[in-house]
Design a protein around this motif. Structure first.
Motif, PDB file in Angstrom:
ATOM      1  N   GLU A  30       0.823  -1.209   0.000  1.00  0.00           N
ATOM      2  CA  GLU A  30       0.000   0.000   0.000  1.00  0.00           C
ATOM      3  C   GLU A  30       0.859   1.262   0.000  1.00  0.00           C
ATOM      4  OE1 GLU A  30      -3.190   2.025   2.973  1.00  0.00           O
ATOM      5  OE2 GLU A  30      -3.396  -0.120   2.626  1.00  0.00           O
ATOM      6  N   THR A  31       1.861   1.286   0.851  1.00  0.00           N
ATOM      7  CA  THR A  31       2.723   2.454   0.969  1.00  0.00           C
ATOM      8  C   THR A  31       3.624   2.621  -0.250  1.00  0.00           C
ATOM      9  OG1 THR A  31       2.746   2.131   3.346  1.00  0.00           O
ATOM     10  CG2 THR A  31       4.423   3.581   2.446  1.00  0.00           C
ATOM     11  N   THR A  32       4.271   1.531  -0.679  1.00  0.00           N
ATOM     12  CA  THR A  32       5.216   1.646  -1.795  1.00  0.00           C
ATOM     13  C   THR A  32       4.504   1.935  -3.114  1.00  0.00           C
ATOM     14  OG1 THR A  32       5.235  -0.765  -2.025  1.00  0.00           O
ATOM     15  CG2 THR A  32       7.024   0.239  -0.776  1.00  0.00           C
ATOM     16  N   GLU A  42      13.024   7.118  -9.707  1.00  0.00           N
ATOM     17  CA  GLU A  42      13.834   5.902  -9.625  1.00  0.00           C
ATOM     18  C   GLU A  42      13.779   5.276  -8.234  1.00  0.00           C
ATOM     19  OE1 GLU A  42      16.123   2.874 -11.020  1.00  0.00           O
ATOM     20  OE2 GLU A  42      15.342   4.530 -12.219  1.00  0.00           O
ATOM     21  N   LYS A  43      13.822   6.096  -7.204  1.00  0.00           N
ATOM     22  CA  LYS A  43      13.816   5.591  -5.833  1.00  0.00           C
ATOM     23  C   LYS A  43      12.504   4.863  -5.516  1.00  0.00           C
ATOM     24  CE  LYS A  43      14.243   7.137  -1.046  1.00  0.00           C
ATOM     25  NZ  LYS A  43      14.341   8.287  -0.159  1.00  0.00           N
ATOM     26  N   SER A  44      11.373   5.457  -5.872  1.00  0.00           N
ATOM     27  CA  SER A  44      10.083   4.820  -5.586  1.00  0.00           C
ATOM     28  C   SER A  44       9.884   3.580  -6.451  1.00  0.00           C
ATOM     29  CB  SER A  44       8.929   5.805  -5.787  1.00  0.00           C
ATOM     30  OG  SER A  44       8.868   6.255  -7.121  1.00  0.00           O
ATOM     31  N   SER A  45      10.417   3.602  -7.660  1.00  0.00           N
ATOM     32  CA  SER A  45      10.338   2.436  -8.543  1.00  0.00           C
ATOM     33  C   SER A  45      11.120   1.262  -7.972  1.00  0.00           C
ATOM     34  CB  SER A  45      10.872   2.804  -9.931  1.00  0.00           C
ATOM     35  OG  SER A  45      10.879   1.691 -10.766  1.00  0.00           O
ATOM     36  N   GLN A  46      12.331   1.521  -7.485  1.00  0.00           N
ATOM     37  CA  GLN A  46      13.146   0.466  -6.886  1.00  0.00           C
ATOM     38  C   GLN A  46      12.521  -0.070  -5.603  1.00  0.00           C
ATOM     39  OE1 GLN A  46      15.704  -1.272  -8.016  1.00  0.00           O
ATOM     40  NE2 GLN A  46      15.411  -0.143  -9.914  1.00  0.00           N
ATOM     41  N   ALA A  47      11.901   0.818  -4.820  1.00  0.00           N
ATOM     42  CA  ALA A  47      11.237   0.380  -3.587  1.00  0.00           C
ATOM     43  C   ALA A  47      10.065  -0.539  -3.914  1.00  0.00           C
ATOM     44  CB  ALA A  47      10.756   1.583  -2.789  1.00  0.00           C
ATOM     45  N   ILE A  49       9.747  -2.392  -6.665  1.00  0.00           N
ATOM     46  CA  ILE A  49      10.312  -3.646  -7.172  1.00  0.00           C
ATOM     47  C   ILE A  49      10.751  -4.533  -6.006  1.00  0.00           C
ATOM     48  CG2 ILE A  49      12.337  -4.609  -8.368  1.00  0.00           C
ATOM     49  CD1 ILE A  49      11.993  -2.373 -10.449  1.00  0.00           C
ATOM     50  N   GLU A  50      11.404  -3.953  -5.019  1.00  0.00           N
ATOM     51  CA  GLU A  50      11.828  -4.721  -3.846  1.00  0.00           C
ATOM     52  C   GLU A  50      10.628  -5.271  -3.069  1.00  0.00           C
ATOM     53  OE1 GLU A  50      14.878  -5.752  -3.000  1.00  0.00           O
ATOM     54  OE2 GLU A  50      15.466  -4.865  -4.906  1.00  0.00           O
ATOM     55  N   VAL A  72       1.886  -9.712 -12.631  1.00  0.00           N
ATOM     56  CA  VAL A  72       1.682  -8.826 -13.786  1.00  0.00           C
ATOM     57  C   VAL A  72       2.256  -7.444 -13.494  1.00  0.00           C
ATOM     58  CG1 VAL A  72      -0.030  -7.767 -15.305  1.00  0.00           C
ATOM     59  CG2 VAL A  72      -0.372 -10.089 -14.498  1.00  0.00           C
ATOM     60  N   ASP A  73       1.971  -6.907 -12.331  1.00  0.00           N
ATOM     61  CA  ASP A  73       2.517  -5.598 -11.970  1.00  0.00           C
ATOM     62  C   ASP A  73       4.043  -5.622 -11.947  1.00  0.00           C
ATOM     63  OD1 ASP A  73       0.008  -4.508 -11.710  1.00  0.00           O
ATOM     64  OD2 ASP A  73      -0.013  -4.544  -9.525  1.00  0.00           O
ATOM     65  N   TYR A  74       4.585  -6.690 -11.369  1.00  0.00           N
ATOM     66  CA  TYR A  74       6.042  -6.827 -11.309  1.00  0.00           C
ATOM     67  C   TYR A  74       6.621  -6.941 -12.720  1.00  0.00           C
ATOM     68  CZ  TYR A  74      10.579  -8.591  -9.710  1.00  0.00           C
ATOM     69  OH  TYR A  74      11.918  -8.773  -9.481  1.00  0.00           O
TER      70      TYR A  74
END
Length: 114
Positions: A30-32, A42-47, A49-50, A72-74
């Motif tokens: 929910e948060t990410t 880039e930072k929010s995208s990597q978060a 993905i993690e 699918v989202d991943y």
């Protein structure tokens, strides 16, 4: 007779108060996902993905599989960063777990081939 009725009523009330485990665990999704949609950097995208990796690898729900749509989202994020083959593999994993998504996934794969 009245004592038996009271005892059965008490047992029913106590047993209905148990906490049920959810089908899927969502991690910090929910948060990410909110941060990703709000910032799209880039930072929010990597978060995100993690968080997807964590949800896929550490599922604590009763089904022990990722929630519908997570693969699918991943895959979409992987496709955005140029990891086409890995993204396609996750799309196929979604079809394996949730066969009802096959029509949707087939359309996405067809669009990727164009």
């Amino acid at each position: 007779m009245k004592k038996i009725f009271i005892l059965l009523s008490l047992i029913l009330v106590v047993s209905s108060c148990t906490v049920q485990k959810s089908l899927y665990s969502w991690g910090k999704y929910e948060t990410t996902s909110y941060n990703y949609l709000k910032n799209s950097d880039e930072k929010s995208s990597q978060a995100l993905i993690e968080d997807y990796k964590n949800m896929i690898e550490n599922q604590k729900g009763t089904r022990n599989v990722p929630p519908p749509g997570i693969y699918v989202d991943y895959a979409y994020l992987l496709l955005q960063v140029g990891k086409t083959e890995e993204g396609k593999a996750f799309l196929m994993k979604e079809v394996e777990l949730y066969p009802e998504s096959k029509i949707f996934i087939d359309r996405i794969l067809k669009m990727l081939e164009q």
